[in-house]
Design a protein around this motif. Structure first.
Motif, PDB file in Angstrom:
ATOM      1  N   ASN A   1       0.763  -1.256  -0.098  1.00 27.36           N
ATOM      2  CA  ASN A   1      -0.144   0.004  -0.069  1.00 27.36           C
ATOM      3  C   ASN A   1       0.977   1.291   0.156  1.00 27.36           C
TER       4      ASN A   1
ATOM      5  N   ASP B   1      -7.635   4.397   4.028  1.00 30.59           N
ATOM      6  CA  ASP B   1      -6.586   4.098   4.703  1.00 30.59           C
ATOM      7  C   ASP B   1      -6.678   4.729   6.161  1.00 30.59           C
TER       8      ASP B   1
ATOM      9  N   SER C   1     -10.340   4.522  -2.493  1.00 31.36           N
ATOM     10  CA  SER C   1      -9.162   4.137  -1.546  1.00 31.36           C
ATOM     11  C   SER C   1      -9.612   4.980  -0.157  1.00 31.36           C
TER      12      SER C   1
END
Length: 1020
Positions: free
Chosen positions: A201, A305, A303
């Motif tokens: 990542n 995170d 995305s």
């Protein structure tokens, strides 16, 4: 009594003298205490506080606190910390200070990871290119390679696929090997990485350091022969408060440009000009169908995170997870990745430290069975609709019947027509570290890496799907593979500075590594129900085939020693000696030992340079080293047999064995010798910095196939023969153009590099291997084909001589044969007229710029290439989309007619070679030059709107990727993205042979996209 008095006076006088001395010493110093914090008021443990006019210094503790005794007359202290600008703090009579440091934007890579350690950049003597994680993430990308593309000199990153989840080809200073891998070694958190860059990542990355020359890569031995990419992930901060981060972006993907196929009227005109075909059953001249528009959808990228990090006074931690999904513009094509990471570092007592790092991911790749060749080649005048408005199953053209694919059809078939690859990978490393208490600076460390990778592919195509025959059998298949990898490294390091000028760093290594791989496959026909898909192949009523499995077990054992010495930060030397033994090589040839040495001279630290105020740093570097490449697959040194069935009697058959590979008991290493010359400089009060390098890399004992006579029963065997050379120049510049008190900053960086690659020798003294496209004195990647010279025109001389039976308007190629006294050719053009065409560019590079004002920032990243050859199967004969006959749809081209004689493309329906115009392959070669704006991003720090006491940092941004292209002949011709998207044996109707897979081409892969992304970064 006198004796007693005498006994009393001696110690009393001594005690008094010591007391007075102590008072005097105390009177000449003053104690200063305080705290060092970063720009977010977080403590900075390990910062250095030094008296400005003496060598007295102290370091901050885990909470950023310090205490230092300064000379009485000292007026200021200098505070320094890696990655932050030095701060000179005047005392003004204060004895309690709180000092805030700001990040040093001009040199974010003050510390460079060089392998089994780190160095201050000014002490590095090898060739190392670096980029910080924050700069890398200026390009939102699914994997690291795409994020750093065009950012580092000497690092050529090329697209090999535009499908979701695809990675890239990375070459560091060119190709060295002909038949072995040219991929660099990847090191993740100190452990050799055996997975794909797509598994990492980008949001987890702290820094990337790329080792380019042998003096830098030799420490990794044979694994580093093609360069080394060292990836360091984020870790917690000892003594730091808990910090939570959240990064997210969402974007839409649109076709950068459709494949430039003809519309209905253009195709009708082409078919008429060619005069070869009449309309098929489903065709009519008044129909105009855009098959690409019927197939494509709007893609998306998503995305998220989240991470938490922090630490105590004796330890630190960092944990997080990520989710990424990309839905491509091709229906059902998508890539999904879930990642989970963690790291812990813990100090145990004063001399022990332990820790671990884990990076895990699960990914799912879907829809790779859906291609676009059918949509591109389908006739634009073929009507896909029935009278009732429903979609036909197939359309009929003059010689072809094509299955109709639209986005609705593909979506409706997703349970009957699918291809899925599930991947799971876990990469884990543990370490233990001990300071040897009785020898200052001596440390022992053990690293253990444990990795496991599993991939499971399943595919299913239902009855009649994607076939012109409705009753074609359903087919299904599965492929499974596992990769097990472990490594144990024992490191002993000694790091000391003597007399404040002599710094020694000594590293010794013993390591062992093992990799085991196995795979299996199975396929079946006539699956009884769509519900089975690929999950129960044993129920198939048709043929069931067990594929050839694959198994390999290989190991590596290594010893290494490195010594780095610097004198007064002026004169630097690094020497490495490494020995590797590979199980893949023949007995007696398993071991190879190679040296590396590099020198550096920091001119700016010389006394004669003290008056040169405009020069802040200047370092000259020289390096030499050898590296090796265990460039054979496991068991290649052994002989091999294959099986063949043959009749034995009237009703029986038997299995026989025949030799397919001869053993070679002398098979050894490929190895390279490398010279590197470098100059690093910083000018004008650190506002301009740069690096210039020149290198020469000679690779010897290349593994090549040596031909054998037919009587041997085997065509060839593998041996160490052949040589290649790479030499080149690299330049990188980074500067601050504006940095004023009003809040304006403008930074600009550029890199440019040129690599000259050539093949020096082949097996058995050959100078050319036409089958593989290898020619001594030319690029490893050389095209062997005719050279396009234009088109034959009416009245041109020699047409009938050079092209007997040829026609006006056909392709004219270069003639290299003899001529008579009148200059007239003496023969027809033939195979002897084929030319060697070098593919590599003249030079290439990239640039980036960032402009900021208060809370706003604008960033732009671009790349460029000049010269070289771009291969497009779309226009060449291999793609079957430029046949110029009207059989199928054709690329929109400017073709020759009696009214358009200055065209580039030949007369439709002219003389052919197979299904394509004669010499049609020459139409697929283009100048590879381009300048491309990869990313433009506008951001705003919402923290500007929050109270200054707030510890929340919020930034939002809008990014456009693949914004536009300039100076590209291919883009001018087609409107398309000029970057490659396929290997040579992929995505073409007639692909290049496997031996020429190394060529990168533009083929009928998933279309390139322009992306519009909205993102958010939150830290608190």
């Amino acid at each position: 009594m006198k004796e007693k008095l005498r006994t009393f006076k001696k110690p009393s006088l001594l005690l008094l003298l010591m007391l007075l001395t102590g008072i005097s010493a105390f009177a000449q110093t003053k104690k200063i205490t305080g705290k060092i914090v970063d720009e977010k008021n977080q403590p900075l443990p390990g910062a250095t506080v030094k008296a400005q006019s003496s060598n007295v210094s102290a370091a901050t503790d885990a909470n950023g606190n310090f205490s230092i005794n300064l000379p009485a007359g000292e007026q200021a202290v200098v505070v320094s910390f890696v990655g932050y600008a030095n701060m000179v703090q005047t005392l003004n009579g204060q004895d309690q200070l709180t000092i805030k440091l700001n990040p040093n934007s001009k040199n974010l890579e003050d510390v460079v990871v060089i392998g089994y350690g780190a160095q201050r950049r000014e002490a590095v003597t090898g060739s190392v290119a670096s980029i910080g994680g924050e700069k890398m993430r200026e390009v939102p990308a699914p994997n690291i390679s795409q994020a750093i593309q065009g950012r580092l000199p000497g690092v050529d990153i090329s697209q090999t696929s535009t499908r979701p989840g695809a990675t890239t080809q990375i070459l560091i200073r060119g190709q060295r090997s002909l038949t072995a891998s040219n991929d660099p070694l990847i090191v993740l958190d100190g452990i050799p990485f055996v997975g794909s860059l797509a598994d990492i990542n980008p949001n987890d990355v702290k820094s990337i350091d790329i080792l380019k020359d042998a003096s830098a890569t030799a420490i990794y031995g044979s694994r580093g022969a093609n360069g080394v990419i060292i990836i360091t992930t984020n870790r917690g901060q000892m003594g730091g408060n808990a910090k939570i981060t959240y990064n997210a972006y969402y974007g839409r993907q649109e076709i950068f440009a459709p494949y430039p196929m003809m519309n209905g009227s253009e195709f009708v005109a082409l078919r008429k000009a060619a005069g070869k075909f009449t309309n098929g059953a489903d065709e009519a001249d008044d129909v105009n169908i855009d098959w690409q528009k019927l197939l494509y959808r709007t893609g998306t990228v998503n995305s998220h995170d989240v991470g938490v990090s922090g630490g105590s006074q004796t330890g630190s931690y960092n944990f997080g997870g990520g989710y990424y999904k990309n839905e491509a513009v091709i229906p059902t094509q998508q890539y999904t990745r879930y990642s989970l990471r963690g790291s812990v570092d813990q100090q145990v007592a004063k001399i022990f430290k332990v820790g671990f790092t884990t990076n895990n991911n699960y990914n799912l790749t879907e829809g790779s069975q859906v291609g676009i060749y059918g949509a591109l080649s389908s006739s634009p005048i073929a009507n896909p609709y029935n009278a009732d408005g429903s979609i036909k199953r197939t359309i009929k053209m003059p010689q072809d019947e094509t299955y109709v694919l639209t986005k609705d059809i593909v979506n409706n078939l997703q349970d009957q027509w699918l291809n899925e690859t599930r991947g799971f990978a876990t990469y884990n490393s543990l370490y233990g570290e001990a300071q040897i208490p009785w020898v200052k600076g001596l440390k022992y460390r053990v690293n253990v890496g444990l990795d496991f990778i599993q991939n499971n592919n399943g595919n299913y195509t239902g009855q009649g799907i994607n076939s012109s025959v409705p009753t074609s059998l359903s087919v299904a298949g599965v492929t499974n593979s596992q990769n097990y990898h472990w490594v144990v490294e024992n490191l002993l390091t000694y790091d000391r500075t003597f007399a404040e000028k002599h710094n020694f760093n000594v590293t010794a290594l013993y390591s062992e590594e093992q990799t085991k791989y196995n795979s299996s496959s199975m396929s079946a026909k006539n699956i009884p129900s769509d519900a089975f898909q690929f999950y129960n192949l044993g129920q198939a009523t048709g043929e069931i085939t067990i594929g050839n499995g694959n198994y390999s077990l290989s190991g590596l054992r290594s010893y290494m020693g490195r010594v780095m010495y610097s004198y007064d930060d002026k004169y630097l030397i690094s020497a490495t000696l490494r020995s590797d033994a590979s199980s893949r090589l023949a007995p007696g040839y398993k071991w190879h030992t190679y040296p590396a040495v590099s020198l550096g001279w920091n001119l700016n630290n010389e006394s004669f340079m003290k008056d040169v105020t405009w020069l802040n740093r200047a370092k000259v570097r020289l390096g030499y080293g050898q590296t090796s490449n265990q460039a054979v697959n496991a068991y290649q040194t052994l002989g091999a047999l294959n099986t063949r069935q043959y009749n034995f009697g009237e009703t029986n058959y038997a299995t026989g064995y025949y030799v397919t590979q001869l053993p070679n008991p002398a098979l050894g290493w490929e190895y390279s010798e490398n010279w590197n010359y470098g100059l690093d400089f910083t000018l004008f009060n650190n506002r301009l910095s740069g690096t210039v390098e020149y290198y020469v890399n000679n690779t010897k004992d290349l593994l090549l196939s040596v031909g054998l006579p037919p009587t041997s029963g085997v065509n060839s065997y593998t041996a160490n023969v052949g040589r290649t050379q790479n030499k080149g120049v690299e330049l990188s510049l980074n500067g601050t153009i504006i940095n004023n008190k009003n809040g304006w900053t403008w930074d600009l960086g550029v890199n440019i590099y040129a690599n000259r690659n050539k093949l020096v020798a082949l097996a058995s003294g050959q100078t050319r291997d036409e089958g593989n496209g290898w020619f001594v004195g030319h690029n490893i990647n050389s095209i062997f084909d005719y050279e396009y010279q234009g088109l034959w025109q009416e009245g041109d001389p020699y047409l009938n001589i050079l092209e007997p039976g040829g026609n006006v308007g056909m392709i004219k190629v270069k003639y290299t044969g003899p001529v008579d006294a009148n200059g007239q050719p003496t023969r027809a053009i033939g195979a002897a007229d084929r030319q060697i065409i070098d593919v590599d560019p003249d030079f290439q590079g990239g640039f980036n710029t960032r402009v900021a004002y208060k809370g706003f920032d604008f960033t732009m990243v671009g790349a460029f290439k000049s010269g070289g050859v771009l291969i497009s199967t779309l226009y060449g004969s291999g793609g079957y989309l430029n046949m110029l006959t009207g059989r199928r749809n054709n690329v929109k081209v400017d073709y020759w007619t009696p009214e358009n004689t200055d065209a580039r493309y030949p007369k439709p329906g002219g003389i052919q070679s197979g299904d394509n115009p004669k010499y049609g392959s020459t139409l697929g070669y283009f100048d590879a030059s381009y300048l491309k704006i990869r990313t433009m991003s506008l951001g705003y720090n919402l923290g500007e709107l929050l109270p200054k006491s707030s510890k929340i940092n919020i930034r939002t941004y809008f990014t456009v990727q693949n914004a536009f292209v300039l100076f590209s002949p291919y883009h001018k011709e087609s409107g398309m993205d000029p970057e490659t998207n396929s290997f040579g044996n992929e995505n073409a109707a007639v692909p290049l042979p496997e031996s020429q897979r190394r060529f990168l081409t533009i083929g009928t892969n998933t279309p390139s996209t322009r992306n519009f992304i909205l993102g958010l970064n939150v830290t608190f």
